[in-house]
Design an enzyme around this catalytic site. Sequence first.
Site, PDB file in Angstrom:
ATOM      1  N   GLU A 137      -6.242  11.817   1.380  1.00  0.00           N
ATOM      2  CA  GLU A 137      -5.161  12.645   0.830  1.00  0.00           C
ATOM      3  C   GLU A 137      -5.550  13.106  -0.570  1.00  0.00           C
ATOM      4  OE1 GLU A 137      -1.194  11.835   2.901  1.00  0.00           O
ATOM      5  OE2 GLU A 137      -1.320  10.396   1.277  1.00  0.00           O
ATOM      6  N   SER A 140       0.105  18.437   2.307  1.00  0.00           N
ATOM      7  CA  SER A 140       0.678  19.730   2.709  1.00  0.00           C
ATOM      8  C   SER A 140       0.296  20.147   4.125  1.00  0.00           C
ATOM      9  CB  SER A 140       0.298  20.821   1.696  1.00  0.00           C
ATOM     10  OG  SER A 140       0.854  20.525   0.422  1.00  0.00           O
ATOM     11  N   GLY A 180       2.307  17.561  -1.571  1.00  0.00           N
ATOM     12  CA  GLY A 180       3.582  18.133  -2.004  1.00  0.00           C
ATOM     13  C   GLY A 180       3.441  19.427  -2.781  1.00  0.00           C
ATOM     14  N   GLU A 237       0.869   8.118  -4.609  1.00  0.00           N
ATOM     15  CA  GLU A 237       2.082   8.017  -5.435  1.00  0.00           C
ATOM     16  C   GLU A 237       2.243   6.596  -5.958  1.00  0.00           C
ATOM     17  OE1 GLU A 237       4.655   9.789  -2.539  1.00  0.00           O
ATOM     18  OE2 GLU A 237       3.720  11.735  -2.932  1.00  0.00           O
ATOM     19  N   ASN A 274       5.147  10.264   6.900  1.00  0.00           N
ATOM     20  CA  ASN A 274       5.489   9.434   5.742  1.00  0.00           C
ATOM     21  C   ASN A 274       6.742  10.017   5.108  1.00  0.00           C
ATOM     22  OD1 ASN A 274       5.679   8.008   3.398  1.00  0.00           O
ATOM     23  ND2 ASN A 274       3.802   8.826   2.469  1.00  0.00           N
ATOM     24  N   HIS A 299      -0.994   4.464  -1.208  1.00  0.00           N
ATOM     25  CA  HIS A 299      -0.669   5.891  -1.329  1.00  0.00           C
ATOM     26  C   HIS A 299      -0.859   6.335  -2.778  1.00  0.00           C
ATOM     27  CE1 HIS A 299       1.552   9.633  -1.298  1.00  0.00           C
ATOM     28  NE2 HIS A 299       1.351   9.644   0.005  1.00  0.00           N
ATOM     29  N   LYS A 325       8.435   8.874   2.688  1.00  0.00           N
ATOM     30  CA  LYS A 325       8.563   8.605   1.243  1.00  0.00           C
ATOM     31  C   LYS A 325       9.988   8.105   0.965  1.00  0.00           C
ATOM     32  CE  LYS A 325       4.843  11.808   0.507  1.00  0.00           C
ATOM     33  NZ  LYS A 325       4.134  12.734  -0.349  1.00  0.00           N
TER      34      LYS A 325
END
Length: 233
Positions: A157, A193, A163, A93, A6, A91, A8
């Site tokens: 996740e 990670s 991150g 985010e 991904n 996701h 991003k």
Amino acid sequence: MLIAGNWKMFKGPEEARRFCLELRDVELPLDVDVVVCPPFVSLESAVQVLAGTEIGVFAQNCHWEREGAFTGEVSAAMLRELGVYGTIVGHSERRQFFGETDETVARRTAAALEAGLQVIACVGETEAERDAGETESVLRRQLSVLEADDNLVIAYEPVWAIGTGRTATPELAHEAHEIVKSVLDVPVLYGGSVKPENARGLLARTVVDGALVGGASLELDSFEAICRAASPS
Ligand code: 13P
């Protein structure tokens, strides 16, 4: 085993093209499905460069309507037209920063599957939810709006591992994946990670069917190393 990178909001069209040209020349393990997920503007160059290879190109999001007055959105039909094979949805985010809800994740997932895309739908608890002992209930709530499908994959996740360099231990990922699998009988990727150093331990778990990789997918060497770690051979 599926390894998805991904990207991003990294790699514009030119950088994506260069990366994919290099990726195309890497000898990846045959028993690992490899996918890259560039930003929308870089999908076309990735699709062009990776055409005729086994490497799939996925988007990072997709709207539920075919077309309409939805500024800033892209439909599954448009992605299909471009030669895109699948999409990430939900996701964390997007949930955290762009108002994505279980309801909109469900609508995006259903529409993408209906249009013939593969879907990686993301779930995962925040640190506060884990500390409050709510991990299982959060996962069950996020999954309750989804239905098993041959083209659906779930990515677990944990938000606190994204991150941050703080990976879930293989044991902890195992527990969470078992919860996911008890609700939906589909492959489950781990994300958060994932690095070359920790990939093998995570991917060795029978309930871990692959990885959704952020930062470490941006460099060819680390992405390749994770793809290799996914191959038992
Ligand atoms: P990192 O691998 O950078 O932690 O990102 C994980 C992720 O969000 C993949 O979708």
